[in-house]
Design an enzyme around this catalytic site. Structure first.
Site, short mmCIF file in Angstrom:
data_model
loop_
_atom_site.label_atom_id
_atom_site.label_comp_id
_atom_site.label_asym_id
_atom_site.label_seq_id
_atom_site.Cartn_x
_atom_site.Cartn_y
_atom_site.Cartn_z
N HIS A 1 30.32 39.25 37.47
CA HIS A 1 30.74 39.80 38.86
C HIS A 1 29.36 40.85 39.60
CE1 HIS A 1 34.97 39.07 37.28
NE2 HIS A 1 34.81 38.07 38.16
N ARG B 1 51.26 37.85 41.80
CA ARG B 1 52.40 38.01 42.70
C ARG B 1 53.57 37.45 41.91
NH1 ARG B 1 48.36 35.05 46.93
NH2 ARG B 1 47.93 34.47 45.01
N GLY C 1 40.64 40.43 39.75
CA GLY C 1 41.00 39.24 40.63
C GLY C 1 41.77 38.31 39.23
N ASN C 2 41.52 37.19 39.43
CA ASN C 2 41.93 36.21 38.43
C ASN C 2 41.09 36.55 37.08
OD1 ASN C 2 43.32 34.12 37.15
ND2 ASN C 2 41.99 32.59 37.85
N GLY C 3 39.85 36.71 37.38
CA GLY C 3 38.82 37.17 36.27
C GLY C 3 38.52 38.66 36.73
N ARG D 1 24.50 30.82 43.87
CA ARG D 1 25.01 31.86 42.90
C ARG D 1 24.67 31.23 41.52
NH1 ARG D 1 31.22 32.94 41.52
NH2 ARG D 1 30.67 34.51 40.02
N HIS E 1 36.85 45.72 39.83
CA HIS E 1 36.96 44.20 40.29
C HIS E 1 37.88 43.37 39.63
CE1 HIS E 1 35.04 40.07 41.86
NE2 HIS E 1 35.79 39.81 40.88
N ASN F 1 27.63 27.76 45.84
CA ASN F 1 28.29 28.26 44.37
C ASN F 1 28.57 26.93 43.66
OD1 ASN F 1 29.56 29.35 42.50
ND2 ASN F 1 31.07 30.72 43.35
N ARG G 1 42.38 35.34 30.56
CA ARG G 1 41.62 35.66 29.48
C ARG G 1 42.20 36.84 28.80
NH1 ARG G 1 37.05 35.76 33.23
NH2 ARG G 1 36.34 33.55 33.38
N VAL H 1 43.45 40.87 43.39
CA VAL H 1 44.37 41.98 42.82
C VAL H 1 44.16 43.42 43.44
CG1 VAL H 1 45.69 42.99 41.08
CG2 VAL H 1 44.74 40.67 40.77
N GLY H 2 42.86 43.70 43.22
CA GLY H 2 42.34 45.20 43.82
C GLY H 2 42.39 45.21 45.22
N GLU H 3 42.38 44.37 46.03
CA GLU H 3 42.29 44.53 47.54
C GLU H 3 43.61 44.31 48.01
OE1 GLU H 3 39.55 41.49 49.32
OE2 GLU H 3 38.25 42.02 47.90
N GLU I 1 30.63 38.62 48.03
CA GLU I 1 29.77 38.04 47.43
C GLU I 1 28.83 37.25 48.02
OE1 GLU I 1 31.33 37.29 43.03
OE2 GLU I 1 33.21 37.25 44.36
P1 ADP Z 1 39.07 34.98 41.47
O1 ADP Z 1 38.69 35.78 40.21
O2 ADP Z 1 39.41 33.46 41.16
O3 ADP Z 1 37.79 34.93 42.41
P2 ADP Z 1 40.56 36.35 43.36
O4 ADP Z 1 39.58 37.63 43.44
O5 ADP Z 1 40.39 35.39 44.65
O6 ADP Z 1 40.28 35.64 42.01
O7 ADP Z 1 42.01 36.97 43.01
C1 ADP Z 1 42.95 36.01 42.62
C2 ADP Z 1 44.22 36.89 42.25
O8 ADP Z 1 44.76 37.77 43.30
C3 ADP Z 1 45.32 35.92 42.10
O9 ADP Z 1 45.42 35.50 40.82
C4 ADP Z 1 46.55 36.98 42.50
O10 ADP Z 1 47.26 37.07 41.35
C5 ADP Z 1 45.88 38.00 43.03
N1 ADP Z 1 46.58 38.54 44.35
C6 ADP Z 1 46.46 37.65 45.45
N2 ADP Z 1 47.27 38.41 46.42
C7 ADP Z 1 48.18 39.39 45.69
C8 ADP Z 1 49.11 40.37 46.03
N3 ADP Z 1 49.38 40.53 47.50
N4 ADP Z 1 49.46 41.13 45.10
C9 ADP Z 1 49.20 41.05 43.88
N5 ADP Z 1 48.04 40.31 43.69
C10 ADP Z 1 47.58 39.25 44.44
#
Ligand code: ADP
Length: 393
Positions: free
Chosen positions: A178, A281, A206-208, A89, A204, A7, A237, A328-330, A380
């Site tokens: 994604h 967090r 996450g950060n994005g 990727r 999905h 990637n 964003r 965030v989803g996980e 991924e």
């Molecule tokens: P990217 O889009 O950069 O791949 P990720 O999927 O790794 O991002 O997600 C990162 C985000 O996951 C972090 O910004 C954080 O806010 C969130 N995150 C990680 N652990 C936790 C948690 N325990 N509770 C809530 N959010 C979390």
């Protein structure tokens, strides 16, 4: 079989050497500060090394990755021939690619034609591909596009309601991103629920963040658009926004369009609302201490995600499964709970005990919930490795 998954970004390059059948990762790592100075972090099952290595270009970065994989001390292979294929990727496949593709000169040229759609990422992806061709002649390379999974959307979902000329002449439409993650989660969810034909919405987050409406494994709609700026609010964003806001801010502050887009991409989202952080967090910590702006950022996020679940339930004329993936989803137990709170009218009920889970596959809905709700950690790299193995076989 061993597939090297790459990637490549403009100044960084992530890699994993993995078995596409088992998903076992022999080694993985990250090259950073390419074009500046250069640093490699390399991990195997029992070792982690960090090294300063000069990386003026992606060529030296790939060389550093190969040296690390072949090293006597922390290597995992004896010869380059043990790498059967490389999977890359690639951010954007435009209208040209609806699936992964074995790379040859023609494919490379076509990817290059997609550059206007991903001006920051595609040149970096191409540098990664060319560096591998150069350093590993004879090893096949495969491109896996972040947009490809979404190419099954019907025109009513992917067309923007703007003059047709911009679609026909300029390819301006919804693409979505994604895709590799959405595809992995869709396939894995089909295994978990034990059927192939069902209606699902994948979040999905996450950060994005992006969401996808998926019918029988095929994408019907997704929240991101021509670029990853659209959809739900993200770490930095803004997500969906009235285009008039851009004109207003440019007029008021004298910003160029690029400056304004930089604000919408990098300083907005939950960071923009909270003024504190893009990390969920930190927002939770803030909200617990009574910071109202942090709480509003969390509320806005949950509200917009829930709104899209409703929109996609309408688009699919129902929903059987709701899935959560990415950071965030996980991991976001309270984020998931806040989102599902809105969805009782769809018959969605989550069990607080079951929802008390981070980073692993779990059914979190109650037994009497009309919709199964799952946490499905994304992978991924495994999806890229599998597509790659499939194409080189
Ligand atoms: P990217 O889009 O950069 O791949 P990720 O999927 O790794 O991002 O997600 C990162 C985000 O996951 C972090 O910004 C954080 O806010 C969130 N995150 C990680 N652990 C936790 C948690 N325990 N509770 C809530 N959010 C979390």
């Amino acid at each position: 079989m061993n597939v090297l998954v790459i990637n490549a970004g403009s100044s960084s390059l992530k890699y994993q050497l993995m078995n596409p059948e088992t998903g076992d990762v022999a080694a993985k790592g990250l090259c950073e500060r390419i074009g500046i100075d250069g640093r490699l972090t390399h991990k195997t099952s029992d070792k982690k090394v960090e090294m300063e290595i000069a990386m003026p270009t992606h060529g030296e970065a790939i060389q550093a990755v190969m040296d690390a994989l072949l090293s006597e001390e922390h290597g995992v292979i004896k010869s380059v021939s043990e790498i059967d294929a490389v999977g890359h990727r690639v951010l954007h496949g435009g209208m040209k690619f609806s699936e992964s593709c074995l790379i040859n000169d023609e494919v490379l040229a076509t990817i290059e034609e997609c550059t206007p759609l991903g001006p920051l990422h595609i040149p970096a992806n191409l540098l990664g591909i060319r560096a591998c061709q150069d350093k590993m002649p004879g090893t096949p390379n495969v491109a896996v596009f972040d947009t490809a999974f979404h190419m099954t959307m019907p025109p009513k979902a992917y067309r923007y309601a703007i003059p047709t000329k911009y679609f026909e002449e300029d390819d301006v439409r919804r693409y979505g991103f994604h895709g590799t993650s959405h595809k992995y989660v869709a396939l894995r969810t089909a295994e978990l629920v034990g059927k192939k034909e069902f209606k699902m919405v994948n979040c999905h987050l996450g950060n994005g963040s992006s969401m996808a409406a998926i019918l029988n494994g095929k994408c019907q709609d997704t929240t991101m658009g021509l670029t990853p700026l659209a959809g739900v609010p993200m770490g930095t964003r803004c997500g969906d926004i009235d285009g008039g806001v851009i004109q207003f801010l440019c007029n008021k502050y004298g910003y160029s369009v690029d400056e304004c887009l930089n604000i919408l991409n990098k300083k907005s989202g939950v960071l923009g609302i909270s003024g504190v952080s893009s990390d969920f967090r930190d927002l939770e910590d803030g909200a617990k201490k009574g910071d109202e702006a942090c709480q509003l950022a969390l509320d806005k996020f949950a509200y917009e995600v829930a709104k899209y679940v409703g929109a996609y339930a309408a688009a699919l004329n129902g929903i059987d499964v709701l899935t959560f993936t990415a950071g965030v989803g996980e991991n976001g137990i309270s984020n998931r709970a806040a989102i599902c709170e809105y969805l009782g009218y769809l018959g969605i009920k989550i069990d607080p005990e079951r929802n008390n889970v981070r980073g692993k596959e779990a059914l979190i809905s109650t037994d009497d919930s009309k919709v199964q709700v799952w946490v499905v950690p994304t992978n991924e790299e495994l999806m890229i490795a599998r597509d790659t193995a499939e194409l080189v076989k």
